[in-house]
Write an enzyme that holds these catalytic residues in place. Structure first.
Site, mmCIF file in Angstrom:
data_model
loop_
_atom_site.group_PDB
_atom_site.id
_atom_site.type_symbol
_atom_site.label_atom_id
_atom_site.label_comp_id
_atom_site.label_asym_id
_atom_site.label_seq_id
_atom_site.Cartn_x
_atom_site.Cartn_y
_atom_site.Cartn_z
ATOM 1 N N ALA A 111 0.692 -0.870 -0.217
ATOM 2 C CA ALA A 111 0.320 0.232 0.082
ATOM 3 C C ALA A 111 0.898 1.134 0.265
ATOM 4 C CB ALA A 111 -0.701 0.035 0.963
ATOM 5 N N ALA A 112 1.669 1.302 1.497
ATOM 6 C CA ALA A 112 2.502 3.023 1.187
ATOM 7 C C ALA A 112 3.570 2.882 0.056
ATOM 8 C CB ALA A 112 3.547 2.590 2.347
ATOM 9 N N ARG A 161 2.740 10.372 -10.819
ATOM 10 C CA ARG A 161 1.890 10.911 -12.195
ATOM 11 C C ARG A 161 2.298 12.598 -12.413
ATOM 12 N NH1 ARG A 161 -1.529 8.688 -7.420
ATOM 13 N NH2 ARG A 161 -3.069 6.694 -8.222
ATOM 14 N N GLU A 164 9.877 -5.383 -4.415
ATOM 15 C CA GLU A 164 9.292 -6.284 -3.612
ATOM 16 C C GLU A 164 10.082 -8.377 -3.323
ATOM 17 O OE1 GLU A 164 6.659 -8.314 -1.267
ATOM 18 O OE2 GLU A 164 6.605 -5.653 -1.878
ATOM 19 N N CYS A 166 -5.183 -6.786 5.312
ATOM 20 C CA CYS A 166 -7.044 -6.835 5.768
ATOM 21 C C CYS A 166 -8.175 -7.446 5.630
ATOM 22 C CB CYS A 166 -7.445 -5.723 6.301
ATOM 23 S SG CYS A 166 -6.556 -4.219 6.626
ATOM 24 N N ARG A 181 3.173 1.888 -15.632
ATOM 25 C CA ARG A 181 2.889 3.393 -16.002
ATOM 26 C C ARG A 181 4.379 3.970 -15.409
ATOM 27 N NH1 ARG A 181 -2.597 3.643 -11.339
ATOM 28 N NH2 ARG A 181 -3.848 3.274 -13.135
ATOM 29 N N ASN A 194 -2.113 3.715 3.043
ATOM 30 C CA ASN A 194 -2.336 4.670 1.804
ATOM 31 C C ASN A 194 -2.290 6.091 1.399
ATOM 32 O OD1 ASN A 194 -3.554 2.372 -0.430
ATOM 33 N ND2 ASN A 194 -4.586 1.777 1.260
ATOM 34 N N TRP A 213 -32.894 9.874 19.565
ATOM 35 C CA TRP A 213 -31.458 10.472 19.993
ATOM 36 C C TRP A 213 -30.096 9.003 19.298
ATOM 37 C CZ3 TRP A 213 -29.195 14.286 22.134
ATOM 38 C CH2 TRP A 213 -30.351 15.445 22.377
ATOM 39 N N ARG A 248 -24.385 12.752 26.099
ATOM 40 C CA ARG A 248 -25.513 12.965 26.623
ATOM 41 C C ARG A 248 -24.696 12.480 28.447
ATOM 42 N NH1 ARG A 248 -31.436 12.817 25.584
ATOM 43 N NH2 ARG A 248 -32.133 14.271 27.933
#
Length: 459
Positions: A13-14, A24, A37, A47, A74, A311, A440, A448
């Site tokens: 992800a990161a 981009r 990787e 996950c 890309r 991400n 509520w 509350r």
């Protein structure tokens, strides 16, 4: 003028979010991007593994957001099954090992992104490496577990640990027809909750037929003559097992970074500034499960391994290395999970977290329903709220229930981020209709009651 070179360590992800965002902003003639990787897959949802194992997700590949081929299309030079074994900070290069051929080589960088993720906690106990003992951190791990379930000589499973992964894997194993025992070293399941809320999870697991044993740290794995797991031992007893799943948690994978002399925090994760740049290093960034992040409520760093953060980190890093700008201010510690139809959520601080940072607080716990009480199908929900003594500042919320309970924690997450008091929360204009909420909302009912506790404590 030669294009500058970005090297990314880690293809999930990161790492790949950073690489994609940088691409981009800068074309191949401006920036060359090389990503390493060591595994077989990129950009996948770890996950989602328990839900794939449990059959809710049909195919492994459904968890893959982007394949290596899509990244390469890309103009990202993605090198699979290649492990970075050393970072030479002064020389601005990394040593890479091709795990298929055994070849090693150096690759230089102008900018470096470290996204090495986290590794499952695997205690150094006898038998932990036996056949039939599984972690569930990667897609390869998930496939190995599924294969093991098919080969298991019986239908008895032991899950070690009762955190998010532990309870999710207990449910998955139950769906495979296993008799499931969860061994938990803590007072109650889900140590991310206070014990009184964890008790609700325990009761629900019992109702599903999952045996949960608390205060039961594992001492060893007992194997048979064939070397396969046969039982799990604690100080108090022995539990037969044909398969064992480790759900003890994860820790930052910072072996490379430590060896390179990069700064790590009290929880073992890399330390970064708001731009996700590694502290003290102008050309090195880090993100995802290998870093520590600022807890906006507690005011100190912590380690949280979640794809949502990873991400975001990647997008911010990619913007910064690509010539744009972005920051990651911190987190409030929001997380949700489930075991069968029981939903579990938390955000902010637990009681022990508040004490650890020197905060005085009050609590309130309420029971309500997810819809109007007269609406068909409504289910009970328990909400616990913590607020700071005297000021009434919201400190944390925990929710256990059914019928849409978990995502209600998002209300509290926004309130925490905004620094709201519980009294301010009572005026929130939330959506209402009988199929969705009582007049509520349960979170407002808890607010509350917490207001009353704050006022009473201040008398």
């Amino acid at each position: 003028m030669a294009a500058e070179r970005l090297v990314v360590i880690g293809g999930d992800a990161a790492g790949m979010s950073a690489a994609s965002q940088a691409r981009r902003l800068k074309g191949p003639d401006e920036m060359g991007i090389v990503a390493f990787e060591r595994g077989h897959f990129t950009s996948y949802s770890a996950c989602g593994i328990p839900y794939w194992v449990g059959g809710d997700v049909e195919q492994r590949d459904d968890l893959i957001a982007r394949t290596p081929e899509e990244h390469r299309a890309r103009a990202i030079d993605l090198r699979m099954r290649t492990e970075v074994t050393e970072i030479d900070v002064a020389g601005q290069r990394v040593r890479a090992l091709d795990r298929e051929t055994g070849e090693t080589y150096w690759a230089g960088f102008d900018k470096l992104v470290i996204a090495t993720g986290a590794r499952p906690v695997r205690p150094a106990l006898p038998g932990m490496d036996a056949a039939g003992v599984h972690g569930v951190q990667t897609l390869d791990d998930g496939q190995a577990l599924l294969d093991s379930l098919d080969r298991a000589p019986g239908r008895r499973a032991v899950v070690v640990g009762a955190g998010y992964i532990g309870v999710e894997m207990a449910e998955a194993l139950l769906k495979h027809g296993f008799e499931v025992t969860v061994l938990n070293r803590g007072e109650q399941p889900m140590a991310t909750l206070d014990p009184d809320m964890g008790r609700l999870v325990h009761d629900a697991m019992d109702g599903l037929g999952i045996t949960t044993v608390n205060r039961a740290p594992v001492s060893k794995i007992i194997t048979g003559a064939d070397g396969r797991v046969g039982a799990v031992a604690t100080e108090e007893g022995t539990y037969p097992a044909d398969v064992v799943v480790l759900g003890i948690g994860v820790e930052p994978e910072t072996t490379l970074a430590r060896a390179a002399g990069l700064p790590v925090g009290p929880h073992g994760g890399l330390l970064t500034d708001l731009s996700m740049r590694v502290v003290g290093h102008d050309n090195i960034w880090a993100g995802g499960d290998c870093v520590e992040v600022l807890d906006l409520v507690a005011g100190r760093t912590r380690h949280i391994a979640l794809g949502t953060h990873a991400n975001k980190h990647g997008q911010i890093i990619g913007s910064n290395v690509g010539g744009g700008y972005g920051t990651f201010p911190g987190v409030v510690g929001t997380a949700v999970s489930k075991v069968c139809d029981l939903e579990i959520a938390r955000t902010g601080l637990r009681e022990k977290d508040a004490r650890a940072v020197g905060l005085r607080f009050v609590t309130a716990t309420i029971e309500s329903t997810g819809r109007a009480g007269y609406y068909p199908g409504t289910q009970p929900m328990t909400v616990k709220m913590l607020a700071e003594y005297r000021t009434g500042r919201l400190l944390g919320v925990q929710i256990v229930g059914r019928d849409g309970a978990a995502k209600r924690v998002d209300i509290a997450a926004v309130a925490l981020t905004a620094g709201m008091t519980v009294e301010q929360m009572t005026a929130l204009d939330l959506g209402y209709a009988p199929p969705f909420s009582p007049v509520w909302d349960p979170v407002l009912v808890a607010a509350r009651k917490t207001v009353q506790a704050v006022r009473a404590a201040g008398v």
